[in-house]
Design a protein around this motif. Structure first.
Motif, PDB file in Angstrom:
ATOM      1  N   UNK A  52       0.846  -1.326  -0.047  1.00  0.00           N
ATOM      2  CA  UNK A  52       0.005  -0.112  -0.245  1.00  0.00           C
ATOM      3  C   UNK A  52       0.815   1.163   0.106  1.00  0.00           C
ATOM      4  N   UNK A  53       1.820   1.329   0.939  1.00  0.00           N
ATOM      5  CA  UNK A  53       2.675   2.630   0.814  1.00  0.00           C
ATOM      6  C   UNK A  53       3.305   2.801  -0.695  1.00  0.00           C
ATOM      7  N   UNK A  54       3.701   1.819  -1.295  1.00  0.00           N
ATOM      8  CA  UNK A  54       4.328   1.931  -2.652  1.00  0.00           C
ATOM      9  C   UNK A  54       3.160   2.686  -3.724  1.00  0.00           C
ATOM     10  N   UNK A  55       2.040   2.183  -3.575  1.00  0.00           N
ATOM     11  CA  UNK A  55       1.070   2.776  -4.453  1.00  0.00           C
ATOM     12  C   UNK A  55       0.832   3.969  -4.170  1.00  0.00           C
ATOM     13  N   UNK A  56       0.595   4.504  -2.833  1.00  0.00           N
ATOM     14  CA  UNK A  56       0.486   5.650  -2.354  1.00  0.00           C
ATOM     15  C   UNK A  56       1.568   6.592  -2.815  1.00  0.00           C
ATOM     16  N   UNK A  57       2.927   6.150  -2.689  1.00  0.00           N
ATOM     17  CA  UNK A  57       3.678   7.087  -3.119  1.00  0.00           C
ATOM     18  C   UNK A  57       4.088   7.057  -4.537  1.00  0.00           C
ATOM     19  N   UNK A  80      -8.748   3.986  -7.122  1.00  0.00           N
ATOM     20  CA  UNK A  80      -9.136   2.587  -7.446  1.00  0.00           C
ATOM     21  C   UNK A  80      -8.625   1.466  -6.324  1.00  0.00           C
ATOM     22  N   UNK A  81      -7.272   1.797  -5.969  1.00  0.00           N
ATOM     23  CA  UNK A  81      -6.922   0.587  -5.248  1.00  0.00           C
ATOM     24  C   UNK A  81      -6.840   0.847  -3.575  1.00  0.00           C
ATOM     25  N   UNK A  82      -6.399   2.047  -3.273  1.00  0.00           N
ATOM     26  CA  UNK A  82      -6.254   2.390  -1.924  1.00  0.00           C
ATOM     27  C   UNK A  82      -7.680   2.127  -0.827  1.00  0.00           C
ATOM     28  N   UNK A  83      -8.685   2.715  -1.382  1.00  0.00           N
ATOM     29  CA  UNK A  83      -9.891   2.412  -0.427  1.00  0.00           C
ATOM     30  C   UNK A  83     -10.021   1.025  -0.348  1.00  0.00           C
ATOM     31  N   UNK A  93     -10.058  -0.858   3.383  1.00  0.00           N
ATOM     32  CA  UNK A  93     -11.195  -1.816   3.869  1.00  0.00           C
ATOM     33  C   UNK A  93     -11.217  -3.257   4.178  1.00  0.00           C
ATOM     34  N   UNK A  94      -9.803  -3.877   3.674  1.00  0.00           N
ATOM     35  CA  UNK A  94      -9.504  -5.104   3.876  1.00  0.00           C
ATOM     36  C   UNK A  94     -10.223  -6.008   2.625  1.00  0.00           C
ATOM     37  N   UNK A  95     -11.096  -5.514   1.745  1.00  0.00           N
ATOM     38  CA  UNK A  95     -11.483  -6.238   0.683  1.00  0.00           C
ATOM     39  C   UNK A  95     -10.886  -6.746  -0.277  1.00  0.00           C
ATOM     40  N   UNK A  96      -9.595  -6.016  -0.511  1.00  0.00           N
ATOM     41  CA  UNK A  96      -8.416  -6.357  -1.552  1.00  0.00           C
ATOM     42  C   UNK A  96      -7.275  -6.621  -0.608  1.00  0.00           C
ATOM     43  N   UNK A  97      -6.361  -7.600  -0.762  1.00  0.00           N
ATOM     44  CA  UNK A  97      -5.055  -7.934  -0.306  1.00  0.00           C
ATOM     45  C   UNK A  97      -3.869  -7.852  -1.239  1.00  0.00           C
ATOM     46  N   UNK A 138       1.449  -3.650 -11.814  1.00  0.00           N
ATOM     47  CA  UNK A 138       0.242  -3.713 -11.130  1.00  0.00           C
ATOM     48  C   UNK A 138      -0.129  -5.013 -11.671  1.00  0.00           C
ATOM     49  N   UNK A 139      -0.176  -6.260 -11.217  1.00  0.00           N
ATOM     50  CA  UNK A 139      -0.955  -7.445 -11.757  1.00  0.00           C
ATOM     51  C   UNK A 139      -2.140  -8.046 -10.811  1.00  0.00           C
TER      52      UNK A 139
END
Length: 413
Positions: free
Chosen positions: A96-101, A110-113, A117-121, A199-200
């Motif tokens: 997550x920190x890499x996606x944020x940065x 698209x991804x961070x929420x 929420x824990x619906x996506x790992x 991202x895959x």
């Protein structure tokens, strides 16, 4: 530095400890480890729903709680006490920190929420033995840790308007079950090779995954094969350099891992003290013997020192980063702190865990060597963490090198 915990931090710790005590006992832990995913989805949902744990250190604008790495470290300390298997490390600390940065605004939205929420790992697809190199914890990360541009690792090539990936990555934390893979891949051939992040989707066509046997079963690992898989570049189309971002992330990862190791060491010590107070030999509890007291006192001092170092590393990571201009982002923070505090805290915590787990097995006597007892799980966590995030002497060596302690060739007497 104010060492007192805030009311919010105390509440996070108390609530998480109660939840884990209720849902992550000995039997539940073994059942989760033996499951295909390697963790209990119901517990993960509870951690996400009641505490917002996956998004604890993500901004509120992206669905997170808006706390800092300090709160995340405190949460991981509690997770370490129970050895609770979960996607927290792979998802919230690494990916997550890499996606944020680095991610574009569309990718973050698209991804961070969903991650919060824990619906996506998510999982960072870097070979396990090279993880500390990628994060610049045991050396510079400009080398061939992701394949070197030759055969091996993961190769990326442009195809039309997109990218295709081909290769294999072993020992990826939660790589067999994560819904999103953040893959480090080489592109540009050997002469102009550079590392980029992609991202895959975990269920994309051409992705073949399998869980691997690991020394520490509470940290499930997977093998990922990418067979001409479509991928999306993380970040802008110009392919910005990801090495500084990975190196900057290493500071936070080291601080969080140090806190987690302290939690495991503290619990191993608690269990040992309880046992030696009950087990009798020669008509008295073995904990009353001076030799046993001395051994446990040494462990206690080591654990408390490691806790102080871990807390300071988490505090320094947050507070020193606030003084760096946002334009400098993670790279600027790296230059300011040198990453030394996190490395030294992690080295001290891993050493304390190894000592606490070793003494736990020794002082439990014959039962400490059995599969039925939990002592071996803490010992395996200690050994597994050193394999993945150490060894201790390399963490300290890199910190000393960056500090310039031996720049003049001087030797301490």
């Amino acid at each position: 530095m104010d060492t007192r915990l805030t009311a919010e931090q105390d509440e996070i710790r108390r609530t998480l400890r109660e939840l884990l005590h209720k849902h992550c006992g000995a039997e539940a832990l073994r059942a989760a480890v033996d499951s295909p995913a390697g963790y209990d989805p119901a517990l993960w949902s509870a951690l996400a729903g009641r505490l917002g744990l996956p998004g604890l250190a993500l901004p509120e604008a992206h669905g997170g709680v808006g706390c800092s790495a300090t709160e995340l470290a405190l949460a991981c300390e509690e997770m370490g006490r129970t050895l609770a298997p979960s996607p927290l490390l792979a998802t919230s600390v690494l990916a997550a920190p890499l996606i944020l940065a680095l991610g574009t605004e569309a990718q973050r939205t698209d991804l961070l929420p969903r991650l919060a929420a824990g619906t996506l790992t998510a999982a960072l697809a870097v070979p396990g033995p090279a993880l500390t190199t990628a994060l610049a914890l045991t050396g510079g990360n400009g080398g061939p840790w992701a394949g070197g541009g030759r055969a091996g690792g993961v190769q990326a090539r442009q195809s039309g308007d997109g990218w295709r990936l081909y290769g294999q990555v072993d020992q990826v934390l939660d790589g067999h079950s994560a819904g999103l893979l953040v893959v480090a891949a080489h592109t540009g051939g050997y002469a102009r090779s550079r590392t980029l992040l992609f991202l895959v989707a975990g269920d994309a066509v051409g992705v073949v995954r399998a869980r691997q046997t690991a020394l520490d079963a509470t940290r499930p690992q997977g093998r990922i094969q990418l067979r001409d898989v479509p991928a999306e570049l993380l970040g802008q189309a110009d392919g910005q350099d990801v090495l500084p971002a990975l190196a900057g992330l290493g500071d936070t990862v080291a601080a969080v891992l140090a806190a987690e190791a302290v939690g495991a060491a503290d619990r191993a010590l608690e269990r040992t003290v309880e046992y030696v107070g009950q087990r009798e030999q020669f008509g008295r509890p073995i904990g009353s013997f001076q030799a046993v007291k001395h051994r446990l006192a040494d462990v206690y001092v080591g654990v408390q020192a490691a806790r102080s170092a871990a807390y300071y590393a988490a505090w320094a990571t947050v507070n020193e980063s606030e003084g760096v201009a946002r334009s400098a982002s993670l790279e600027g923070r790296r230059r300011e702190t040198g990453g030394r505090v996190g490395r030294l805290a992690l080295a001290q915590a891993l050493e304390a865990l190894r000592c606490a787990a070793g003494e736990a097995i020794q002082l439990h006597g014959g039962i400490g060597f059995t599969w039925e007892h939990e002592a071996h799980l803490y010992f395996k966590r200690a050994a597994g963490d050193e394999l993945l995030f150490g060894p201790v002497h390399r963490l300290r060596d890199q910190a000393a090198e960056e500090a310039g302690l031996f720049a003049r060739g001087e030797v301490a007497v």
